[in-house]
Motif scaffolding. Structure first.
Motif, mmCIF file in Angstrom:
data_model
loop_
_atom_site.group_PDB
_atom_site.id
_atom_site.type_symbol
_atom_site.label_atom_id
_atom_site.label_comp_id
_atom_site.label_asym_id
_atom_site.label_seq_id
_atom_site.Cartn_x
_atom_site.Cartn_y
_atom_site.Cartn_z
ATOM 1 N N ALA A 196 0.831 -1.208 0.000
ATOM 2 C CA ALA A 196 0.000 0.000 0.000
ATOM 3 C C ALA A 196 0.863 1.255 0.000
ATOM 4 N N LEU A 197 1.970 1.221 0.727
ATOM 5 C CA LEU A 197 2.882 2.368 0.734
ATOM 6 C C LEU A 197 3.484 2.592 -0.649
ATOM 7 N N GLN A 198 3.828 1.515 -1.326
ATOM 8 C CA GLN A 198 4.440 1.625 -2.649
ATOM 9 C C GLN A 198 3.429 2.035 -3.709
ATOM 10 N N SER A 204 -1.879 6.580 -3.829
ATOM 11 C CA SER A 204 -3.294 6.879 -3.649
ATOM 12 C C SER A 204 -4.188 5.801 -4.260
ATOM 13 N N GLY A 205 -5.178 5.350 -3.494
ATOM 14 C CA GLY A 205 -6.119 4.352 -3.974
ATOM 15 C C GLY A 205 -5.655 2.922 -3.832
ATOM 16 N N SER A 206 -4.432 2.733 -3.358
ATOM 17 C CA SER A 206 -3.892 1.372 -3.287
ATOM 18 C C SER A 206 -4.537 0.551 -2.178
ATOM 19 N N VAL A 207 -4.985 1.187 -1.102
ATOM 20 C CA VAL A 207 -5.593 0.439 -0.002
ATOM 21 C C VAL A 207 -6.871 -0.248 -0.478
ATOM 22 N N SER A 208 -7.712 0.468 -1.183
ATOM 23 C CA SER A 208 -8.952 -0.130 -1.695
ATOM 24 C C SER A 208 -8.667 -1.215 -2.717
ATOM 25 N N SER A 265 -9.440 -6.481 5.073
ATOM 26 C CA SER A 265 -10.203 -5.240 5.226
ATOM 27 C C SER A 265 -9.281 -4.030 5.047
ATOM 28 N N ARG A 266 -9.879 -2.914 4.671
ATOM 29 C CA ARG A 266 -9.089 -1.684 4.499
ATOM 30 C C ARG A 266 -8.448 -1.260 5.818
ATOM 31 N N ASN A 267 -9.147 -1.475 6.939
ATOM 32 C CA ASN A 267 -8.569 -1.121 8.242
ATOM 33 C C ASN A 267 -7.324 -1.950 8.536
ATOM 34 N N THR A 268 -7.348 -3.223 8.193
ATOM 35 C CA THR A 268 -6.189 -4.088 8.412
ATOM 36 C C THR A 268 -5.011 -3.621 7.567
ATOM 37 N N ILE A 269 -5.281 -3.249 6.331
ATOM 38 C CA ILE A 269 -4.215 -2.777 5.442
ATOM 39 C C ILE A 269 -3.647 -1.457 5.953
#
Length: 86
Positions: free
Chosen positions: A31-33, A36-40, A49-53
């Motif tokens: 997600a860091l790499q 924007s929008g990578s978490v979803s 889940s997005r919270n876990t990520i």
């Protein structure tokens, strides 16, 4: 298969070998790499889940102490369905 589908399968193959904490951190690093929008997108790819990520991303960024990993079989108790004897 497309290059994207191959990449998604490779991510899920790696995740299958990791425990809970390392799975969260691995996807947090992705997600860091990704920016924007990578978490979803990663939530859709991995099923996490997005919270876990987000939590994994925070652990990678800030070096938070390692969370306890559950023992195998720990967690929510499965509901046993009762059958009616007729």
């Amino acid at each position: 298969f497309s290059a994207t589908a191959k990449e998604h399968r490779a991510i899920n193959r790696v995740m299958a070998t990791l425990d809970e904490k390392n799975r969260r951190r691995f996807v947090g690093l992705l997600a860091l790499q990704g920016g924007s929008g990578s978490v979803s997108a990663l939530a859709t790819i991995t099923g996490l889940s997005r919270n876990t990520i987000r939590r994994g991303r925070e652990e990678i960024q800030h070096g938070e102490p390692a969370a306890q990993v559950r023992r195998p079989g720990a967690g929510r108790v499965l509901f046993a369905k009762k059958s009616r004897a007729s």
